[in-house]
Motif scaffolding. Structure first.
Motif, PDB file in Angstrom:
ATOM      1  N   ALA A 110       0.816  -1.214   0.000  1.00 42.70           N
ATOM      2  CA  ALA A 110       0.000   0.000   0.000  1.00 42.70           C
ATOM      3  C   ALA A 110       0.849   1.263   0.000  1.00 42.70           C
ATOM      4  O   ALA A 110       0.417   2.315  -0.490  1.00 42.70           O
ATOM      5  CB  ALA A 110      -0.926   0.004   1.215  1.00 42.70           C
ATOM      6  N   ALA A 111       2.051   1.186   0.546  1.00 41.51           N
ATOM      7  CA  ALA A 111       2.957   2.338   0.548  1.00 41.51           C
ATOM      8  C   ALA A 111       3.933   2.295  -0.606  1.00 41.51           C
ATOM      9  O   ALA A 111       4.244   3.333  -1.203  1.00 41.51           O
ATOM     10  CB  ALA A 111       3.725   2.384   1.867  1.00 41.51           C
ATOM     11  N   LEU A 112       4.432   1.104  -0.941  1.00 41.12           N
ATOM     12  CA  LEU A 112       5.493   1.000  -1.936  1.00 41.12           C
ATOM     13  C   LEU A 112       4.993   1.205  -3.358  1.00 41.12           C
ATOM     14  O   LEU A 112       5.665   1.866  -4.171  1.00 41.12           O
ATOM     15  CB  LEU A 112       6.185  -0.360  -1.811  1.00 41.12           C
ATOM     16  CG  LEU A 112       7.365  -0.601  -2.755  1.00 41.12           C
ATOM     17  CD1 LEU A 112       8.426   0.473  -2.586  1.00 41.12           C
ATOM     18  CD2 LEU A 112       7.958  -1.990  -2.517  1.00 41.12           C
ATOM     19  N   GLN A 113       3.833   0.673  -3.685  1.00 43.20           N
ATOM     20  CA  GLN A 113       3.365   0.767  -5.072  1.00 43.20           C
ATOM     21  C   GLN A 113       3.143   2.221  -5.521  1.00 43.20           C
ATOM     22  O   GLN A 113       3.564   2.593  -6.623  1.00 43.20           O
ATOM     23  CB  GLN A 113       2.096  -0.078  -5.264  1.00 43.20           C
ATOM     24  CG  GLN A 113       2.325  -1.583  -5.149  1.00 43.20           C
ATOM     25  CD  GLN A 113       3.359  -2.097  -6.153  1.00 43.20           C
ATOM     26  OE1 GLN A 113       3.554  -1.537  -7.221  1.00 43.20           O
ATOM     27  NE2 GLN A 113       4.029  -3.183  -5.783  1.00 43.20           N
ATOM     28  N   PRO A 114       2.481   3.060  -4.714  1.00 40.73           N
ATOM     29  CA  PRO A 114       2.368   4.474  -5.129  1.00 40.73           C
ATOM     30  C   PRO A 114       3.729   5.151  -5.258  1.00 40.73           C
ATOM     31  O   PRO A 114       3.919   6.007  -6.135  1.00 40.73           O
ATOM     32  CB  PRO A 114       1.541   5.106  -4.006  1.00 40.73           C
ATOM     33  CG  PRO A 114       0.833   3.979  -3.350  1.00 40.73           C
ATOM     34  CD  PRO A 114       1.736   2.805  -3.475  1.00 40.73           C
ATOM     35  N   ALA A 115       4.665   4.771  -4.389  1.00 44.07           N
ATOM     36  CA  ALA A 115       6.002   5.358  -4.481  1.00 44.07           C
ATOM     37  C   ALA A 115       6.659   4.986  -5.799  1.00 44.07           C
ATOM     38  O   ALA A 115       7.225   5.846  -6.495  1.00 44.07           O
ATOM     39  CB  ALA A 115       6.861   4.889  -3.305  1.00 44.07           C
ATOM     40  N   LEU A 116       6.590   3.715  -6.174  1.00 43.30           N
ATOM     41  CA  LEU A 116       7.187   3.285  -7.430  1.00 43.30           C
ATOM     42  C   LEU A 116       6.536   3.980  -8.617  1.00 43.30           C
ATOM     43  O   LEU A 116       7.220   4.350  -9.581  1.00 43.30           O
ATOM     44  CB  LEU A 116       7.072   1.761  -7.570  1.00 43.30           C
ATOM     45  CG  LEU A 116       7.916   0.931  -6.600  1.00 43.30           C
ATOM     46  CD1 LEU A 116       7.613  -0.559  -6.766  1.00 43.30           C
ATOM     47  CD2 LEU A 116       9.405   1.195  -6.808  1.00 43.30           C
ATOM     48  N   ALA A 117       5.225   4.161  -8.539  1.00 40.25           N
ATOM     49  CA  ALA A 117       4.541   4.878  -9.620  1.00 40.25           C
ATOM     50  C   ALA A 117       5.030   6.321  -9.714  1.00 40.25           C
ATOM     51  O   ALA A 117       5.226   6.863 -10.812  1.00 40.25           O
ATOM     52  CB  ALA A 117       3.029   4.840  -9.393  1.00 40.25           C
TER      53      ALA A 117
END
Length: 498
Positions: free
Chosen positions: A453-460
């Motif tokens: 939930a935190a990492l995926q938006p960051a990668l995007a």
């Protein structure tokens, strides 16, 4: 006593200074000097400093000289000071000394040299940015692929907490994005044209410096004419940014070296990036990582050497910042391109040994932080009391050579009861969950954490920043193509075509 003649050039000076500089110019700046001559001639014609007939004759002479001159075959003979004068001599021989000498109206070797140096730096910075973007794209692809792949995070060389490879690589990506932004910012400083400053103070002729800058593909002219020949911040900014990029890149490379050791073994490289020993059949050496480390160090060292060369030099036109320093700095870019390309390949090939990760997590009790956190949240203990209980549990588990999740509960019961005077409400199943690596990561879904939930938006977000870098590079490339076409068209018009 050795006699030194007044005849120029002295043979030792010729061999140690003039000939190497001549070779550097003919191999590194011949094409750029042609572009500078074209742009300056077009401007002289457009401003009326030269008549159309004069400009046309000079353009024809330049074409003839270029057609019959192979810079790669030229050798320094000592009859002129440098490559610039050799080309001017050839032009004068072709169209006459009076007409041939008019091309140099309103310019100096001072402003020509720094224009050539900037023209040589621009594509090198662009190439480093392009390789950096490609490496970053692969880094982000691997981070996405391994977003949920557990690894052990280390601090001070010791197992600390579980996280994911994707989370770790995302941290590297953040730094790399900042480093590429710094290098791009340095390019903005390089992308200012000093031509038209002449020796120091511009000229009394009605030149158009903006037109020359436009024709040569610069974003704008550098304004202050003294600064055009005295400032070296286009060099120092470039090599400072390059130095930082590889200083920072070397740090995760060190981690990869450590993680690939036999004792840790949480990552592996495929056979294509591994060499065996010439005598020890069992050896599997991940030498690609070693080469990546030393190439990064070479780039860092060469970049910093350029800065050292510029230290304590006068604020004026000087040889310290010119030919040989420029050529030396270019070697840093050669190593940089190799390093970035190899880094991208290593990122693509990186594999995690899940069994070794699980073993290292088990032996190190790296998940015990969550046990102390849970005691604070659910049992109402102070963090210090919870920390002391968790520390005692970890020590007992490690001493017994047990697994924290499956064998640590009896140790926990004893430590908890000793510290609080009562039995814990947490049962063995809840304890096993609280100390599992997957649960540890899943709970850490706060901003910047490793949970999906935190990492995926960051990668995007990092992907969007990379795309913005790509878009700006494409815009610069289009500007350079348009400038080159405009220069060729304007130059062709001087002599009625090619």
């Amino acid at each position: 006593m050795t006699h030194v003649s007044d005849t120029f050039p002295d043979p030792v000076y010729r061999d140690t200074v003039l000939a190497p500089l001549f070779d550097g110019a003919r191999t590194g700046h011949a094409h750029a000097l042609r572009q500078v001559d074209k742009a300056h001639l077009v401007m002289l014609a457009e401003t009326g400093i030269l008549t159309p007939a004069q400009a046309g004759a000079i353009a024809g002479g330049l074409r003839a000289v270029w057609a019959e001159t192979d810079p790669a075959a030229m050798r320094y003979g000592g009859d002129v000071e440098d490559f610039f004068f050799a080309m001017e001599k050839a032009l004068k021989a072709r169209i006459g000394p009076d007409l041939g000498g008019r091309l140099h109206t309103a310019r100096s070797r001072n402003d020509i040299d720094h224009t050539l140096f900037r023209l040589a730096l621009k594509p090198r910075v662009e190439a480093a940015l392009a390789e950096g973007r490609a490496a970053l794209a692969q880094l982000l692809a691997t981070a996405g692929r391994e977003a949920e792949t557990l690894i052990v995070a280390y601090t001070h060389g010791q197992p600390a907490q579980p996280t994911t490879l994707g989370h770790y690589l995302a941290a590297v990506a953040e730094v790399m994005l900042r480093d590429l932004a710094r290098l791009e910012a340095a390019l903005e400083i390089v992308d200012r044209c000093p031509l038209g400053a002449a020796a120091i103070t511009t000229t009394g002729f009605p030149t158009d410096r903006h037109r020359v800058a436009q024709l040569l593909g610069f974003a704008a002219p550098l304004q202050n004419s003294y600064g055009c020949i005295a400032t070296v911040d286009y060099i120092s900014a470039t090599y400072s940014a390059l130095s930082l990029l590889f200083l920072h890149l070397g740090r995760p490379v060190q981690d990869l070296q450590f993680w690939s050791s036999f004792e840790v073994g949480q990552i592996r490289l495929p056979g294509g990036l591994v060499q065996i020993s010439s005598i020890m059949p069992q050896k599997r050496n991940p030498v690609a990582i070693e080469h990546l480390r030393h190439l990064a160090s070479q780039t860092w060292a060469r970049s910093n050497a350029v800065l050292d060369i510029l230290h304590n030099t006068p604020f004026t036109d000087m040889n310290d910042s010119e030919g040989e320093t420029q050529d030396f700095g270019h070697q840093a870019f050669d190593a940089a391109l190799r390093s970035l390309r190899l880094f991208g390949r290593v990122m693509a090939a990186l594999q995690v040994d899940g069994a070794r990760v699980a073993r290292n997590l088990r032996l190190s009790c790296a998940t015990v932080t969550e046990l102390s956190d849970m005691l604070v949240r659910e049992a109402g203990l102070s963090f210090r009391a919870a920390h002391e209980i968790a520390s005692e549990v970890a020590g007992a588990v490690v001493a017994a050579g047990e697994d924290l999740s499956s064998g640590g509960y009896p140790h926990f019961r004893r430590a908890y009861q000793a510290a609080t005077g009562q039995a814990p409400e947490m049962d063995a199943a809840a304890f096993a969950q609280a100390t599992s690596a997957a649960h540890f990561v899943a709970l850490r879904d706060r901003f910047g954490g490793p949970a999906p939930a935190a990492l995926q938006p960051a990668l995007a977000g990092y992907g969007a920043e990379l795309q913005a870098l790509e878009n700006r590079a494409a815009a610069r490339a289009a500007q350079n193509r348009a400038a080159a076409e405009a220069l060729e068209q304007s130059f062709n018009q001087l002599s009625g075509g090619a």
